[in-house]
Scaffold this motif. Sequence first.
Motif, PDB file in Angstrom:
ATOM      1  N   SER A  57       0.996   4.447 -20.837  1.00  0.00           N
ATOM      2  CA  SER A  57       0.023   3.400 -20.544  1.00  0.00           C
ATOM      3  C   SER A  57      -1.057   3.929 -19.613  1.00  0.00           C
ATOM      4  CB  SER A  57       0.739   2.218 -19.884  1.00  0.00           C
ATOM      5  OG  SER A  57      -0.162   1.327 -19.273  1.00  0.00           O
ATOM      6  N   THR A  58      -2.268   3.378 -19.733  1.00  0.00           N
ATOM      7  CA  THR A  58      -3.345   3.747 -18.810  1.00  0.00           C
ATOM      8  C   THR A  58      -3.203   3.088 -17.452  1.00  0.00           C
ATOM      9  OG1 THR A  58      -4.742   1.880 -19.460  1.00  0.00           O
ATOM     10  CG2 THR A  58      -5.020   3.946 -20.695  1.00  0.00           C
ATOM     11  N   TYR A  59      -2.467   1.997 -17.329  1.00  0.00           N
ATOM     12  CA  TYR A  59      -2.441   1.031 -16.238  1.00  0.00           C
ATOM     13  C   TYR A  59      -3.639   0.088 -16.415  1.00  0.00           C
ATOM     14  CZ  TYR A  59       0.280   4.990 -14.475  1.00  0.00           C
ATOM     15  OH  TYR A  59       1.137   6.053 -14.368  1.00  0.00           O
ATOM     16  N   ARG A  60      -3.569  -1.054 -15.750  1.00  0.00           N
ATOM     17  CA  ARG A  60      -4.530  -2.129 -16.027  1.00  0.00           C
ATOM     18  C   ARG A  60      -5.921  -1.858 -15.472  1.00  0.00           C
ATOM     19  NH1 ARG A  60      -1.239  -6.474 -12.551  1.00  0.00           N
ATOM     20  NH2 ARG A  60       0.401  -5.227 -13.530  1.00  0.00           N
ATOM     21  N   ARG A  61      -6.025  -1.021 -14.451  1.00  0.00           N
ATOM     22  CA  ARG A  61      -7.326  -0.697 -13.856  1.00  0.00           C
ATOM     23  C   ARG A  61      -7.250   0.701 -13.281  1.00  0.00           C
ATOM     24  NH1 ARG A  61      -5.972  -0.248  -8.748  1.00  0.00           N
ATOM     25  NH2 ARG A  61      -4.739  -1.812  -7.643  1.00  0.00           N
ATOM     26  N   GLY A  62      -8.419   1.261 -12.975  1.00  0.00           N
ATOM     27  CA  GLY A  62      -8.452   2.513 -12.253  1.00  0.00           C
ATOM     28  C   GLY A  62      -8.177   2.278 -10.778  1.00  0.00           C
ATOM     29  N   GLY A  63      -7.958   3.374 -10.040  1.00  0.00           N
ATOM     30  CA  GLY A  63      -7.756   3.263  -8.608  1.00  0.00           C
ATOM     31  C   GLY A  63      -6.296   3.216  -8.214  1.00  0.00           C
ATOM     32  N   TYR A  64      -6.090   3.199  -6.889  1.00  0.00           N
ATOM     33  CA  TYR A  64      -4.748   3.297  -6.330  1.00  0.00           C
ATOM     34  C   TYR A  64      -3.969   2.005  -6.520  1.00  0.00           C
ATOM     35  CZ  TYR A  64      -1.224   5.419  -3.364  1.00  0.00           C
ATOM     36  OH  TYR A  64      -0.059   5.986  -2.906  1.00  0.00           O
ATOM     37  N   GLY A  65      -2.655   2.127  -6.590  1.00  0.00           N
ATOM     38  CA  GLY A  65      -1.770   0.975  -6.706  1.00  0.00           C
ATOM     39  C   GLY A  65      -0.499   1.371  -7.414  1.00  0.00           C
ATOM     40  N   VAL A  66       0.513   1.808  -6.668  1.00  0.00           N
ATOM     41  CA  VAL A  66       1.736   2.325  -7.263  1.00  0.00           C
ATOM     42  C   VAL A  66       2.562   1.199  -7.873  1.00  0.00           C
ATOM     43  CG1 VAL A  66       3.920   3.500  -6.766  1.00  0.00           C
ATOM     44  CG2 VAL A  66       1.771   4.361  -5.794  1.00  0.00           C
ATOM     45  N   SER A 119       1.393  -0.147   6.886  1.00  0.00           N
ATOM     46  CA  SER A 119       2.446  -1.010   6.354  1.00  0.00           C
ATOM     47  C   SER A 119       2.172  -1.394   4.907  1.00  0.00           C
ATOM     48  CB  SER A 119       2.592  -2.264   7.213  1.00  0.00           C
ATOM     49  OG  SER A 119       3.103  -1.939   8.482  1.00  0.00           O
ATOM     50  N   ALA A 120       0.915  -1.719   4.613  1.00  0.00           N
ATOM     51  CA  ALA A 120       0.552  -2.081   3.245  1.00  0.00           C
ATOM     52  C   ALA A 120       0.736  -0.905   2.299  1.00  0.00           C
ATOM     53  CB  ALA A 120      -0.887  -2.585   3.207  1.00  0.00           C
ATOM     54  N   LEU A 121       0.323   0.282   2.749  1.00  0.00           N
ATOM     55  CA  LEU A 121       0.467   1.473   1.913  1.00  0.00           C
ATOM     56  C   LEU A 121       1.937   1.823   1.724  1.00  0.00           C
ATOM     57  CD1 LEU A 121      -0.992   3.693   0.366  1.00  0.00           C
ATOM     58  CD2 LEU A 121      -1.207   4.969   2.515  1.00  0.00           C
ATOM     59  N   ALA A 122       2.734   1.681   2.775  1.00  0.00           N
ATOM     60  CA  ALA A 122       4.170   1.959   2.673  1.00  0.00           C
ATOM     61  C   ALA A 122       4.840   1.001   1.701  1.00  0.00           C
ATOM     62  CB  ALA A 122       4.820   1.858   4.049  1.00  0.00           C
ATOM     63  N   TYR A 123       4.507  -0.271   1.783  1.00  0.00           N
ATOM     64  CA  TYR A 123       5.096  -1.259   0.879  1.00  0.00           C
ATOM     65  C   TYR A 123       4.766  -0.917  -0.564  1.00  0.00           C
ATOM     66  CZ  TYR A 123       5.685  -5.564  -1.748  1.00  0.00           C
ATOM     67  OH  TYR A 123       6.041  -6.476  -2.702  1.00  0.00           O
ATOM     68  N   ASP A 124       3.539  -0.506  -0.794  1.00  0.00           N
ATOM     69  CA  ASP A 124       3.106  -0.237  -2.159  1.00  0.00           C
ATOM     70  C   ASP A 124       3.718   1.034  -2.722  1.00  0.00           C
ATOM     71  OD1 ASP A 124       1.124  -0.768  -4.449  1.00  0.00           O
ATOM     72  OD2 ASP A 124       0.666   1.296  -3.892  1.00  0.00           O
ATOM     73  N   SER A 125       3.810   2.109  -1.937  1.00  0.00           N
ATOM     74  CA  SER A 125       4.056   3.415  -2.544  1.00  0.00           C
ATOM     75  C   SER A 125       5.206   4.222  -1.962  1.00  0.00           C
ATOM     76  CB  SER A 125       2.785   4.263  -2.451  1.00  0.00           C
ATOM     77  OG  SER A 125       2.416   4.471  -1.093  1.00  0.00           O
ATOM     78  N   ASP A 126       5.656   3.948  -0.754  1.00  0.00           N
ATOM     79  CA  ASP A 126       6.761   4.735  -0.221  1.00  0.00           C
ATOM     80  C   ASP A 126       8.049   4.420  -0.980  1.00  0.00           C
ATOM     81  OD1 ASP A 126       5.036   5.880   1.537  1.00  0.00           O
ATOM     82  OD2 ASP A 126       5.949   5.050   3.351  1.00  0.00           O
ATOM     83  N   ALA A 163      -0.861  -6.520   0.908  1.00  0.00           N
ATOM     84  CA  ALA A 163      -0.925  -5.438  -0.067  1.00  0.00           C
ATOM     85  C   ALA A 163      -1.516  -5.894  -1.393  1.00  0.00           C
ATOM     86  CB  ALA A 163       0.475  -4.862  -0.299  1.00  0.00           C
ATOM     87  N   ALA A 164      -2.084  -7.070  -1.424  1.00  0.00           N
ATOM     88  CA  ALA A 164      -2.574  -7.616  -2.687  1.00  0.00           C
ATOM     89  C   ALA A 164      -3.626  -6.732  -3.320  1.00  0.00           C
ATOM     90  CB  ALA A 164      -3.132  -9.022  -2.474  1.00  0.00           C
ATOM     91  N   GLY A 165      -4.461  -6.099  -2.503  1.00  0.00           N
ATOM     92  CA  GLY A 165      -5.498  -5.243  -3.054  1.00  0.00           C
ATOM     93  C   GLY A 165      -4.949  -4.060  -3.807  1.00  0.00           C
ATOM     94  N   LEU A 166      -3.769  -3.582  -3.433  1.00  0.00           N
ATOM     95  CA  LEU A 166      -3.169  -2.445  -4.111  1.00  0.00           C
ATOM     96  C   LEU A 166      -2.630  -2.832  -5.473  1.00  0.00           C
ATOM     97  CD1 LEU A 166      -1.610  -1.487  -0.837  1.00  0.00           C
ATOM     98  CD2 LEU A 166      -2.600   0.324  -2.204  1.00  0.00           C
ATOM     99  N   GLY A 220       5.508   9.653  -1.092  1.00  0.00           N
ATOM    100  CA  GLY A 220       5.047   8.305  -0.779  1.00  0.00           C
ATOM    101  C   GLY A 220       3.652   8.350  -0.187  1.00  0.00           C
ATOM    102  N   GLY A 221       2.931   7.264  -0.342  1.00  0.00           N
ATOM    103  CA  GLY A 221       1.525   7.248   0.059  1.00  0.00           C
ATOM    104  C   GLY A 221       1.264   7.519   1.516  1.00  0.00           C
ATOM    105  N   THR A 222       2.180   7.143   2.412  1.00  0.00           N
ATOM    106  CA  THR A 222       1.910   7.323   3.840  1.00  0.00           C
ATOM    107  C   THR A 222       2.016   8.773   4.276  1.00  0.00           C
ATOM    108  OG1 THR A 222       4.214   6.881   4.466  1.00  0.00           O
ATOM    109  CG2 THR A 222       2.700   4.979   4.386  1.00  0.00           C
ATOM    110  N   ARG A 223       2.604   9.630   3.421  1.00  0.00           N
ATOM    111  CA  ARG A 223       2.731  11.045   3.788  1.00  0.00           C
ATOM    112  C   ARG A 223       2.020  11.981   2.819  1.00  0.00           C
ATOM    113  NH1 ARG A 223       9.012  12.207   4.733  1.00  0.00           N
ATOM    114  NH2 ARG A 223       9.160  11.203   2.694  1.00  0.00           N
ATOM    115  N   ALA A 224       1.568  11.454   1.691  1.00  0.00           N
ATOM    116  CA  ALA A 224       1.057  12.320   0.632  1.00  0.00           C
ATOM    117  C   ALA A 224      -0.366  12.801   0.857  1.00  0.00           C
ATOM    118  CB  ALA A 224       1.139  11.593  -0.711  1.00  0.00           C
ATOM    119  N   TYR A 225      -1.181  12.053   1.578  1.00  0.00           N
ATOM    120  CA  TYR A 225      -2.611  12.326   1.586  1.00  0.00           C
ATOM    121  C   TYR A 225      -3.182  12.708   2.943  1.00  0.00           C
ATOM    122  CZ  TYR A 225      -1.911  10.001  -2.838  1.00  0.00           C
ATOM    123  OH  TYR A 225      -1.423   9.676  -4.079  1.00  0.00           O
TER     124      TYR A 225
END
Length: 438
Positions: free
Chosen positions: A109-118, A325-332, A17-20, A183-188
Amino acid sequence: MTARSRSVGPLIALAAAAGLAAASPALGQVAAPRSETCPASLPEGTRCWSGRAESGAWWWYARPAEWNGRLILHAHGGPRLGDPERAETEEDLDRFAMMVAEGYAWAGSTYRRGGYGVRMAAEDTDQLRQIVWDRWGRPERTLLHGQSWGGNVAAKAAELYAVATDGSRNYDGVLLTSGVLAGGTRAYGFRADLRAVYQFYCRNHPRPDEVQYPLWQGLPQGAAMPRSEIAARVSECTGVGRPVAERTPEQAARLRNILSVTGLEEDHLVAHLAWATNLFQDLVWNRLGGRNPFDNMGRTYRGSDDDRALNEGVERFAADPDALSALAYDSDLSGDIVLPTVTIHARYDPTAFVEHSAMYANTVAGAGRSDLLVQTFTTETEHSRLSAPQYVALLEALEAWMETGERPTPAGIAATCEALAPRMGEPCLFDPEFQSEP
């Protein structure tokens, strides 16, 4: 329409999940706080500052002259896909100026970068709490407020950072407004369905003479498509954006089928398709290593003038278990909340559907924490900003809950709102009897 539930396998290693959660290239570029001119919507005498955190996230802090000793820590929606800019958070402050008018200090806060990453955004939100506490002192109470996708962020931050290592509380209560709480696994998943259904009828995203790619990718890696181009393609296929009288019968039929199957409104078709293009591209290529988190293999699409042809001809795709699994770890969300939490959601929210609140309630119930959750609903058709006295009524209810330990009721919150409405000049549209279904 919401995505169906999916089972998520065992969590993969954190590195997956490092990319998130990847840091911005701006890591370490700290900007000292500077005084700012507050938005005109804030009460006279309010002081504002902005700065940049070590992570690279830009932030704003506002404190009214008649401060009530409370801090609201705001997590904004999105995800915003561009590079963060100092002025972005000023817009969030202006949108929720009614909170400052009620005496609350406000930080966002804006968060450190744009894009996904809960988890990234949750970490940046909690980092801002520490910045404010260190520079201006710890307030009497600190409340987490999450709006839209920021609802996912704030709920995750509450799970991760509510309790400090010494057992004390970093936060006292949580307010989630129009939240993406499934959570990300069900939201999109519904937007992946939209890409598939739209392409079946329109065949122009991508066009036959363009590079072909699986629709779950959003776009090929490195490609770009502005919203204006997406809108032009939608108009070409369906006539959206043109007077009804100028649409051909073929365009009208395609639009009718797309809207009937997906459950979307015409006015929001372009917006959801844009998210299913550019957000999907960011999520897949920048956060999940090119892997697919979406699945429509078991989906039966209904509501068209020929469901059999649609289901036989629509593009199918299966989710990669590691991506899920990576998306669930990050956002669920676990639902294992420890703070009094109140939510508000418009019944007819066109962006984050009201079913998100039902899914969150089920998650919290599964963790045995329903006594810490109160949900409210309104009859509005808005997402980004609901009627002002409703937010203030929720804050008053949350304050009373923290003070007395007595859990508020939707009817009581609605009554408080009605008392506030004349002073604030906006209506109360609570529907205390409504219950959302998953």
